[in-house]
Design a protein around this motif. Structure first.
Motif, PDB file in Angstrom:
ATOM      1  N   GLY A  74      69.008  14.903   5.570  1.00  0.00           N
ATOM      2  CA  GLY A  74      70.404  13.932   5.818  1.00  0.00           C
ATOM      3  C   GLY A  74      71.431  14.490   4.994  1.00  0.00           C
ATOM      4  N   MET A  75      72.570  13.829   4.895  1.00  0.00           N
ATOM      5  CA  MET A  75      73.723  14.306   3.989  1.00  0.00           C
ATOM      6  C   MET A  75      74.273  13.223   3.440  1.00  0.00           C
ATOM      7  N   ILE A  76      75.243  13.437   2.336  1.00  0.00           N
ATOM      8  CA  ILE A  76      75.944  12.467   1.477  1.00  0.00           C
ATOM      9  C   ILE A  76      77.347  12.719   2.128  1.00  0.00           C
ATOM     10  N   SER A  77      78.014  11.756   3.011  1.00  0.00           N
ATOM     11  CA  SER A  77      79.350  12.052   3.199  1.00  0.00           C
ATOM     12  C   SER A  77      80.086  11.399   2.062  1.00  0.00           C
ATOM     13  N   THR A  78      81.216  12.259   1.496  1.00  0.00           N
ATOM     14  CA  THR A  78      82.037  11.961   0.516  1.00  0.00           C
ATOM     15  C   THR A  78      83.579  11.903   0.956  1.00  0.00           C
ATOM     16  N   TYR A  79      84.184  11.044   0.245  1.00  0.00           N
ATOM     17  CA  TYR A  79      85.567  10.781   0.716  1.00  0.00           C
ATOM     18  C   TYR A  79      86.417  10.732  -0.559  1.00  0.00           C
ATOM     19  N   PRO A  80      87.884  10.833  -0.379  1.00  0.00           N
ATOM     20  CA  PRO A  80      88.622  11.097  -1.517  1.00  0.00           C
ATOM     21  C   PRO A  80      88.968   9.341  -1.848  1.00  0.00           C
ATOM     22  N   ASP A  81      88.922   8.519  -0.680  1.00  0.00           N
ATOM     23  CA  ASP A  81      89.492   7.339  -1.079  1.00  0.00           C
ATOM     24  C   ASP A  81      88.462   6.141  -1.053  1.00  0.00           C
ATOM     25  N   LYS A  82      87.217   6.451  -0.941  1.00  0.00           N
ATOM     26  CA  LYS A  82      85.991   5.493  -0.891  1.00  0.00           C
ATOM     27  C   LYS A  82      85.008   5.925  -1.165  1.00  0.00           C
ATOM     28  N   GLU A  83      83.866   5.053  -1.466  1.00  0.00           N
ATOM     29  CA  GLU A  83      82.518   5.494  -1.860  1.00  0.00           C
ATOM     30  C   GLU A  83      81.890   6.360  -1.055  1.00  0.00           C
ATOM     31  N   ASP A  84      80.860   7.334  -1.531  1.00  0.00           N
ATOM     32  CA  ASP A  84      79.993   8.138  -0.791  1.00  0.00           C
ATOM     33  C   ASP A  84      79.097   7.269  -0.017  1.00  0.00           C
ATOM     34  N   GLN A  85      78.918   7.960   1.167  1.00  0.00           N
ATOM     35  CA  GLN A  85      77.974   7.358   2.343  1.00  0.00           C
ATOM     36  C   GLN A  85      76.744   8.326   2.451  1.00  0.00           C
ATOM     37  N   THR A  86      75.586   7.837   2.128  1.00  0.00           N
ATOM     38  CA  THR A  86      74.488   8.469   2.620  1.00  0.00           C
ATOM     39  C   THR A  86      73.798   8.145   3.885  1.00  0.00           C
TER      40      THR A  86
END
Length: 222
Positions: A74-86
């Motif tokens: 899978g992957m971990i989505s990272t965003y500049p303005d909210k928490e990471d999402q696995t």
């Protein structure tokens, strides 16, 4: 790259003999990846997008002893303005599966058609001259994976994530507008690849539904 990226890469190569830096005139991401495929010596190849990153356990989290042609996580989505999402694929069982079985789960189909967070068996890429299409600028990832899966026999899916997929409005490869001519060429190349894929593999309904949805979106953009 017009900035100091090349110098930084060369500096890393001087510090670690495992790092090999290739310099070539910018011809797009597909040409760069194809160059890397041509020179790679390992049993497997993995790809990392320019704005993404890995944690230190990424490679070791796979298991080469399974011998699968394609290994997926899978992957971990990272965003500049909210928490990471696995985001994790569905592990249907603790063993290698056929390409058909891997494509039978809609959740997993969404993970399959990108080159990142995976290990590809190098011998399949070499023996069948599987490469990224340099003539298109969009959907080249999906075309590449289909070309690979046409010749693969086994897939291993891991319910874990060590790949960080970066979502940023300032990412260097995001937000580009494509002309209708460019998108039409992408549609044609992807359709031709799909027809070859269909000849080699009995495609399950889950894959077909997502394929139609993706192509409908592309037609809408055109």
């Amino acid at each position: 790259s017009p900035d100091r990226s090349g110098e930084i890469c060369d500096a890393y190569a001087l510090k670690d003999a495992r790092i090999h830096v290739l310099h070539q005139q910018n011809q797009g991401v597909s040409a760069a990846r194809n160059h890397g495929i041509g020179l790679a010596k390992g049993e497997y190849i993995t790809f990392v997008d320019s704005d993404d990153y890995l944690d230190q356990d990424f490679l070791s989290s796979f298991n080469l002893e399974h011998g699968a042609d394609l290994q997926v996580q899978g992957m971990i989505s990272t965003y500049p303005d909210k928490e990471d999402q696995t985001l994790l694929p569905t592990v249907t069982n603790d063993q290698n599966t056929s390409v058909y079985e891997a494509l039978s789960c809609a959740d997993n189909v969404r993970f399959l058609f990108s080159p990142w967070a995976k290990l590809f068996r190098t011998s399949i890429l070499r023996d069948h001259v599987v490469s990224f299409p340099t003539e298109i600028c969009y959907t080249e990832d999906e075309v590449f994976v289909k070309r690979f899966l046409t010749h693969a026999t086994s897939v291993r899916i891991f319910g874990q994530a060590h790949y960080y997929y970066t979502h940023e409005s300032t990412a260097p490869l995001s937000g580009r507008d494509y002309s209708s001519e460019e998108l039409h060429r992408c549609l044609v190349v992807d359709h031709d690849t799909h027809k070859q894929f269909e000849k080699m593999i009995n495609l399950p309904q889950a894959y077909t539904c997502i394929y139609i949805r993706r192509k409908s979106y592309l037609i809408h953009r055109i």
